[in-house]
Design an enzyme around this catalytic site. Structure first.
Site, PDB file in Angstrom:
ATOM      1  N   ASN A   1     -10.236   0.129  -0.389  1.00 53.60           N
ATOM      2  CA  ASN A   1      -8.609  -0.018  -0.211  1.00 53.60           C
ATOM      3  C   ASN A   1      -8.037  -0.458  -1.735  1.00 53.60           C
ATOM      4  O   ASN A   1      -8.124  -1.615  -1.909  1.00 53.60           O
ATOM      5  CB  ASN A   1      -8.123  -0.618   0.686  1.00 53.60           C
TER       6      ASN A   1
ATOM      7  N   CYS B   1       0.817  -1.378  -0.107  1.00 51.48           N
ATOM      8  CA  CYS B   1      -0.119   0.049  -0.202  1.00 51.48           C
ATOM      9  C   CYS B   1       0.788   1.175   0.037  1.00 51.48           C
ATOM     10  O   CYS B   1       0.356   2.458  -0.528  1.00 51.48           O
ATOM     11  CB  CYS B   1      -0.918  -0.001   1.239  1.00 51.48           C
TER      12      CYS B   1
ATOM     13  N   HIS C   1      -3.481   7.354   2.170  1.00 53.25           N
ATOM     14  CA  HIS C   1      -3.534   6.128   1.600  1.00 53.25           C
ATOM     15  C   HIS C   1      -5.351   5.687   2.195  1.00 53.25           C
ATOM     16  O   HIS C   1      -5.462   5.971   3.671  1.00 53.25           O
ATOM     17  CB  HIS C   1      -2.752   5.057   2.273  1.00 53.25           C
TER      18      HIS C   1
HETATM   19  O1  UT7 Z   1      -3.813  -0.840   3.538  1.00 52.75           O
HETATM   20  C1  UT7 Z   1      -2.991  -1.720   4.495  1.00 52.75           C
HETATM   21  C2  UT7 Z   1      -3.364  -1.473   5.946  1.00 52.75           C
HETATM   22  N1  UT7 Z   1      -4.329  -2.148   6.325  1.00 52.75           N
HETATM   23  C3  UT7 Z   1      -5.050  -1.609   7.157  1.00 52.75           C
HETATM   24  O2  UT7 Z   1      -4.542  -0.380   7.349  1.00 52.75           O
HETATM   25  C4  UT7 Z   1      -6.433  -2.190   7.706  1.00 52.75           C
HETATM   26  C5  UT7 Z   1      -6.407  -2.139   9.349  1.00 52.75           C
HETATM   27  N2  UT7 Z   1      -7.301  -2.793   9.678  1.00 52.75           N
HETATM   28  C6  UT7 Z   1      -8.693  -2.292   9.742  1.00 52.75           C
HETATM   29  O3  UT7 Z   1      -9.047  -1.697   9.289  1.00 52.75           O
HETATM   30  C7  UT7 Z   1      -9.751  -2.937  10.884  1.00 52.75           C
HETATM   31  O4  UT7 Z   1      -8.811  -3.648  11.821  1.00 52.75           O
HETATM   32  C8  UT7 Z   1     -10.636  -4.020  10.071  1.00 52.75           C
HETATM   33  C9  UT7 Z   1     -11.562  -2.978   9.232  1.00 52.75           C
HETATM   34  C10 UT7 Z   1     -10.069  -4.911   9.170  1.00 52.75           C
HETATM   35  C11 UT7 Z   1     -11.591  -4.501  11.248  1.00 52.75           C
HETATM   36  O5  UT7 Z   1     -12.050  -3.855  11.998  1.00 52.75           O
HETATM   37  P1  UT7 Z   1     -11.922  -3.871  13.711  1.00 52.75           P
HETATM   38  O6  UT7 Z   1     -12.841  -2.773  14.238  1.00 52.75           O
HETATM   39  O7  UT7 Z   1     -10.685  -3.850  13.907  1.00 52.75           O
HETATM   40  O8  UT7 Z   1     -12.803  -5.272  13.967  1.00 52.75           O
HETATM   41  P2  UT7 Z   1     -12.070  -6.646  14.542  1.00 52.75           P
HETATM   42  O9  UT7 Z   1     -11.067  -7.199  13.481  1.00 52.75           O
HETATM   43  O10 UT7 Z   1     -11.496  -6.100  16.025  1.00 52.75           O
HETATM   44  O11 UT7 Z   1     -13.161  -7.560  14.837  1.00 52.75           O
HETATM   45  C12 UT7 Z   1     -14.395  -7.132  15.393  1.00 52.75           C
HETATM   46  C13 UT7 Z   1     -15.453  -8.238  15.093  1.00 52.75           C
HETATM   47  C14 UT7 Z   1     -14.880  -9.380  15.286  1.00 52.75           C
HETATM   48  O12 UT7 Z   1     -16.213 -10.138  15.883  1.00 52.75           O
HETATM   49  P3  UT7 Z   1     -16.125 -10.968  17.317  1.00 52.75           P
HETATM   50  O13 UT7 Z   1     -14.884 -11.472  17.334  1.00 52.75           O
HETATM   51  O14 UT7 Z   1     -16.002  -9.482  18.213  1.00 52.75           O
HETATM   52  O15 UT7 Z   1     -17.437 -11.571  17.593  1.00 52.75           O
HETATM   53  C15 UT7 Z   1     -14.987 -10.080  13.692  1.00 52.75           C
HETATM   54  O16 UT7 Z   1     -14.867 -11.370  13.508  1.00 52.75           O
HETATM   55  O17 UT7 Z   1     -15.978  -8.019  13.801  1.00 52.75           O
HETATM   56  C16 UT7 Z   1     -15.849  -9.237  12.978  1.00 52.75           C
HETATM   57  N3  UT7 Z   1     -15.904  -9.375  11.688  1.00 52.75           N
HETATM   58  C17 UT7 Z   1     -16.726  -8.815  10.798  1.00 52.75           C
HETATM   59  N4  UT7 Z   1     -18.142  -8.737  11.148  1.00 52.75           N
HETATM   60  C18 UT7 Z   1     -18.897  -8.564   9.826  1.00 52.75           C
HETATM   61  C19 UT7 Z   1     -14.621  -8.952  10.999  1.00 52.75           C
HETATM   62  N5  UT7 Z   1     -14.782  -8.897   9.786  1.00 52.75           N
HETATM   63  C20 UT7 Z   1     -16.204  -8.714   9.592  1.00 52.75           C
HETATM   64  C21 UT7 Z   1     -17.047  -8.414   8.189  1.00 52.75           C
HETATM   65  N6  UT7 Z   1     -18.256  -8.483   8.620  1.00 52.75           N
HETATM   66  N7  UT7 Z   1     -16.651  -8.454   7.298  1.00 52.75           N
END
Ligand code: UT7
Length: 318
Positions: free
Chosen positions: A275, A113, A245
């Site tokens: 992204n 990225c 980004h």
């Molecule tokens: O470009 C290169 C760099 N990349 C980035 O910068 C991405 C960085 N990360 C992020 O943007 C975020 O961490 C994400 C968008 C990937 C995830 O958001 P989050 O608020 O950090 O969620 P999380 O990973 O802590 O997950 C929270 C919950 C989980 O469920 P439980 O364990 O709390 O029951 C996940 O399983 O959300 C769940 N979850 C989803 N639910 C519905 C994860 N993905 C999804 C989804 N739909 N697509």
């Protein structure tokens, strides 16, 4: 020693759009979760017969036209991509052939990225040292080809696209500074584990520990903003536009807060593009140039963070 400045910008998105609601039908997610946690509403994805070089070519032609530069005037073609059409020749060589020119240097640069920021930093040095007078710098990705469409933690986040700029030698900057960094100790948090060199070409799908990536991204991007301002003796209030980004609206907002910059001065495309990795910054730049928001003489800060980890910034007067 001369400087480099942007002569023209261009971008291209595949025509096929996929909304969050469309994704509900293929993976266990909800449109509301995607929108709330990332800011993404839709993304553009390539069709089966569309390639990274197709996107790069369309963006490059628009940038050349905007710059009023002929392909034969180019000394350097640099394509930032993690999803090249082939292992080799590089996408830059494929693009050179499509543009109908021969002989100038052409190579790909892979910093995920952060690829476009790295590529601008490299092309700027070619121009400053007199090795090139005109450089085409492209960020192009077809990340949809390396997504695991059963992994809701990654497949909802990414999109395809390309953006390009033509850089030219100038007496005044232009590009004022670039700051490029990497830390391979974080290699396991965001990766495509497969490859030819490690004998696992079957494992070419993205894996991400999203939450951990998020935390490091926010603090690292805060640091790169400080580093860039300090290195140039600038105050936060000097920055006219942040072109970040586009990974997640919450990361973008955190960086804007760090700069005390209202969101009206931040170019945001994540809702419509998702992204697009190395393509996200040049796509955003081109959009804001073409709709008249960014004007000549304004001070732009670009920043990116991605797999590796890699991160970096480019400060420029447009
Ligand atoms: O470009 C290169 C760099 N990349 C980035 O910068 C991405 C960085 N990360 C992020 O943007 C975020 O961490 C994400 C968008 C990937 C995830 O958001 P989050 O608020 O950090 O969620 P999380 O990973 O802590 O997950 C929270 C919950 C989980 O469920 P439980 O364990 O709390 O029951 C996940 O399983 O959300 C769940 N979850 C989803 N639910 C519905 C994860 N993905 C999804 C989804 N739909 N697509």
């Amino acid at each position: 020693m001369s400087y480099s400045r942007i002569l023209g910008t261009g971008s291209h998105l595949p025509s096929r759009t996929v909304t969050n609601a469309d994704l509900e039908a293929i993976v266990d997610t909800t449109a509301a979760w995607i929108q709330e946690r990332t800011g993404i509403e839709k993304r553009h994805l390539v069709s089966d017969d569309e390639t990274c070089c197709d996107l790069a070519e369309a963006a490059a032609r628009k940038a050349l036209q905007a710059a009023d530069v002929q392909p034969s005037d180019l000394d350097l073609i640099l394509v930032a991509t993690t999803t090249p059409d082939q292992f080799f020749p590089s996408t830059a060589c494929l693009l050179q052939q499509r543009l109908g020119v021969r002989g100038c240097a052409a190579f790909d640069l892979q910093a995920v990225c952060t690829g476009f920021v790295y590529a601008i930093g490299v092309a700027d040095k070619f121009i400053r040292t007199g090795s090139a007078k005109r450089a085409l710098v492209v960020g192009a990705e077809t990340l949809s080809r390396v997504l695991n469409w059963k992994d809701r933690g990654t497949c909802v986040l990414f999109g395809d696209g390309a953006g390009a700029v033509v850089l030219g030698a100038a007496d005044q900057p232009g590009i004022i500074s670039s700051h490029l960094h990497a830390d391979g100790a974080y290699k396991d948090l965001l990766q495509i584990p497969g490859g030819i060199g490690n004998g696992h070409p079957e494992a070419c799908f993205m894996e991400m520990k999203g939450n951990e990536v998020f935390r490091v991204a926010v603090t690292t991007l805060g640091r790169i903003v400080d580093e860039t301002l300090e290195a140039n003796g600038l105050a936060k209030s000097d920055i006219d536009w942040l072109i970040p980004h586009q990974a997640n609206i919450r990361i973008i907002q955190a960086t804007a807060r760090k700069l005390d910059l209202p969101m009206e001065r931040v170019v945001v495309t994540v809702a419509d593009h998702g992204n697009t990795s190395a393509a996200s910054i040049p796509l955003a730049l081109d959009q804001a140039v073409r709709d008249g928001r960014i004007r000549r003489g304004e001070l732009l800060l670009m920043e990116a963070f991605g797999g590796g980890f890699t991160w970096g910034s480019v400060l420029m007067r447009y």
